[in-house]
Structures are given as structure tokens and as C-alpha cells.
Design an enzyme around this catalytic site. Structure first.
Site, PDB file in Angstrom:
ATOM      1  N   LYS A  19       0.862  -1.183   0.000  1.00 12.25           N
ATOM      2  CA  LYS A  19       0.000   0.000   0.000  1.00 12.25           C
ATOM      3  C   LYS A  19       0.897   1.231   0.000  1.00 12.25           C
ATOM      4  CE  LYS A  19      -4.001   2.032   2.336  1.00 12.25           C
ATOM      5  NZ  LYS A  19      -4.914   1.917   3.494  1.00 12.25           N
ATOM      6  N   LYS A  22      -2.111  -1.577  -3.832  1.00  8.41           N
ATOM      7  CA  LYS A  22      -3.001  -0.416  -3.732  1.00  8.41           C
ATOM      8  C   LYS A  22      -2.164   0.848  -3.741  1.00  8.41           C
ATOM      9  CE  LYS A  22      -6.640   1.568  -0.823  1.00  8.41           C
ATOM     10  NZ  LYS A  22      -7.371   1.485   0.464  1.00  8.41           N
TER      11      LYS A  22
END
Length: 374
Positions: A244, A298
Site C-alpha cells: 500500500k 493499492k
């Protein structure tokens, strides 16, 4: 030439450009092919120029394009993120995400039933709780009857065949918008890990099929796996937000969960630097070693190179989150007539499949599922 040995490429026909290809040198880094041209010959035909390779042949008709299509998007590839609010029979539009709403649990159940009818395998739920219930520790995540757990129970009761994915990051529950416990301006790692491991057990008990921790704390995957197993939830899987990134593409999501304006500082001390690719692989490797069943990247489209590297290196189920900013850009450009929104939506999702994704979390899920089902 930089330690690389050279071998000639065979020329398929007279007059064709001849190339030189490098073999892999001792340092292990692949080198770019170097092409050298022979003296051009006058009046060559296209077949002489291409060596008889006409790559348009299989593009000439719809049937032939379909016959050689390398990647396909299916309903089975889709995970639908939905937003939750307290109350009853109430729906709130998210201004920055046209077509996306927050739902009370009764309406979220109806959306879950819709997802099941469309064939979408799973939904991921994200709560927006009143600010009066948020504190510096995000302690409301440890309430067995909090919004996310009540929603899981209701959805699993109504649609048991639908997968439910929940997140244990603290940001929807904290008064400062960080994913962990904040002390003296620092997000403390170990206390946060202890708390989210407890929350994971509560979410599993409420019916979550997959715990997907997005907080990026060190050691969280192993702690969650240990806690789930100790509580008897051996079959509850972990989808790690392993990579992320500290991205600018999360803004509309923060509006959706009510953390916009709350965040003190930034999240760069625990999210990955967007400049770093090798670090992302180290994070992925660590999470797999700790017990992750699936990995997530992400944001999505700006990080397709990370998707490809993870898939190539680890060969594990790999997912990407087409985040709120990616969704909002397509919607905004389409609303202004700058792009064909439907085509851009489908093309963007196919790009994830081409990069190696086994599935995609996308706010387009119900719209795409409807198109794919005809």
C-alpha cells in the site's frame, strides 16, 4: 559492450533488417536489444520489409480478434467495495464518487443480494461511523456490535454464499484519521498490531470470510493469523494489503468514510514510498512468510509494475484495488465528455488482468458485472 556477449539474430529473408541481441551479462540484468540496419534496398515490398510477418492478419475481424485475445475480464474477477452508515433505510451519495453511496445495514443487505444476483463473488465493507464514536485509539473497532460487525452478520444471514471481506485498519475509528494508535505524534506499531489482531477475531466471529488489513504495520499479518487460529478461525483467510503506497489517489475514499479533514500529518511513516519497487517486494515476501493467503496492491493502475513483479516472483493470488481517485477520474472525464466512460472503465480493468491480477477491488463492480452478463 558492458560485459555482454553478442549473437546475431537470423534474418528471415533477404533485405530484412538484421539485429543484434545481447545475452544476459554476468551482473544478471537484462540488456535491451540493439538493432543495426543493413544498407536499405530500394523498392522493397512490405513483405520484404516485415519478413512476411503481417501482424494485422488476426485483427481483421471481430471473430479473429476474440480468437486470439490473451486476457479476459470476468465477473468472477470482481470484488465490490461498499460503504456503511448507521441508521435505517438511508442512503447517502458520495459527492466525489458519482454513482457510489453509503448505505445503512438494511440497504447494504439489498446491495449484497444484488451482488449475488450479478455473480460477484465478494464484497468489501468500509464503515463511516459518527465522529462522536471516534477516539485517539480507534477503540470502537473492538466493539463486537460496531457497524462493520453488525453489517457482516446481516449480510451473511441474508446472502450466505457471498464472500465478505473486512478491514481492521483503525482509520475509520480514530479521531485523527491515522490507521493506527497515535501517541505524541507517532503511530505506534506494536500497540496497534495488538489491537487490530483482537479486532480481526471479532470480525471473523461476526461472519467475515477474509480479513484484509490495510494498516501497513510491521508484524500485523502474523499477529492476525495467530489470533484467528487461537480463536478457532482457521478457515478465515487473510488478504494482505502488502504493498500500500503513500498515494494521492485516496482522497475521495477519505470523504466516503468521513476522515477527510481529520488526518494529522501524513501516512508516509507506514505506507510505502511511491518511488520504491524493491521495497514493495520485501513487504510482500514478509507478509507471505507471516501467513498471508493473498496479496493486494493499492492503488492499482499507477502500480501495475508492482502487480507484475509480485505475480512473477511469488506466483500467489494477487489482487489490486482500483482506488477512489482512479474511479473518480474516469467518472469526471466521462461526465465532461472527454472520454468514453464505459470503454475507459472496461479498458482499465482489463489492464489489471493483463498485468497479472487474479481479481480487482473496484467501485465499478456492479456496472461491469451487468455489462459482462449482457
Amino acid at each position: 559492450m558492458d560485459g555482454a556477449s553478442i549473437r546475431p539474430l537470423p534474418a528471415p529473408c533477404a533485405g530484412r533488417t538484421v539485429g543484434l541481441a545481447r545475452t544476459r551479462p554476468a551482473n544478471g540484468r537484462a540488456q535491451v536489444n540493439r538493432i543495426t540496419r543493413q544498407q536499405p534496398q530500394a523498392n522493397r515490398t512490405v513483405d520484404e520489409i516485415t519478413g512476411g510477418r503481417r501482424l494485422r492478419r488476426m485483427r481483421k475481424a471481430d471473430w479473429s480478434r476474440r480468437l486470439v485475445q490473451e486476457n479476459h475480464l470476468r465477473v468472477d474477477d470482481l470484488i465490490w467495495p461498499i460503504f456503511l452508515i448507521d441508521g435505517k433505510d438511508r442512503q447517502e451519495d458520495v459527492a466525489a464518487m458519482p454513482g457510489v453511496s453509503r448505505y445503512t445495514i438494511d440497504l447494504a443487505v439489498k446491495q449484497a443480494e444484488r451482488a449475488a444476483r450479478l455473480g460477484i463473488p465478494a464484497i468489501a465493507t468500509f464503515p463511516n461511523i459518527p465522529h462522536s464514536r471516534r477516539d485517539a485509539r480507534g477503540s470502537a473497532i473492538l466493539d463486537a456490535d460496531n457497524l462493520i460487525n453488525r453489517a457482516s452478520r446481516a449480510i451473511k444471514e441474508a446472502v450466505p454464499e457471498l464472500g465478505v471481506i473486512t478491514d481492521v485498519a483503525l482509520d475509520p475509528f480514530t479521531s485523527h484519521g491515522h490507521d493506527g494508535i497515535l501517541k505524541d505524534g507517532v503511530v505506534v506499531n506494536d500497540e496497534t498490531v495488538e489491537q487490530i489482531a483482537q479486532a480481526a477475531v471479532l470480525q471473523a466471529a461476526a461472519g467475515a470470510d477474509i480479513i484484509a488489513p490495510s494498516d501497513m504495520m510491521d508484524g500485523r499479518i502474523g499477529a492476525i493469523r495467530d489470533a484467528l487460529d487461537a480463536a478457532g478461525f482457521h478457515d478465515v483467510a487473510i488478504m494482505s494489503y502488502a504493498t500500500k503506497f503513500a498515494s494521492a489517489f485516496y482522497g475521495p475514499y477519505r470523504e466516503a468514510i468521513g476522515t477527510d479533514g481529520l488526518l494529522k500529518g501524513d501516512k508516509k511513516t507506514y505506507y510505502i514510498d511511491p518511488a520504491n519497487s524493491d521495497e514493495a517486494l520485501r513487504e510482500a515476501e514478509q507478509d507471505l512468510a507471516e501467513g498471508a493467503d493473498m496479496l493486494m496492491v493499492k492503488p492499482g493502475l499507477p502500480y501495475l509494475d508492482i502487480v507484475r513483479r509480485i505475480k512473477d516472483v511469488f506466483s500467489v493470488p494477487t489482487y489490486a484495488y482500483q482506488v477512489s481517485g482512479e474511479y473518480a477520474m474516469i467518472k469526471a472525464a466521462a461526465a465532461n465528455g472527454w472520454i468514453d466512460g464505459d470503454q475507459a472503465m472496461m479498458e482499465s480493468l482489463l489492464a489489471f488482468k493483463r498485468a497479472g491480477c487474479d481479481g480487482i477491488l473496484t467501485y465499478f463492480a456492479p456496472e461491469v458485472a451487468g455489462r459482462l452478463r449482457g
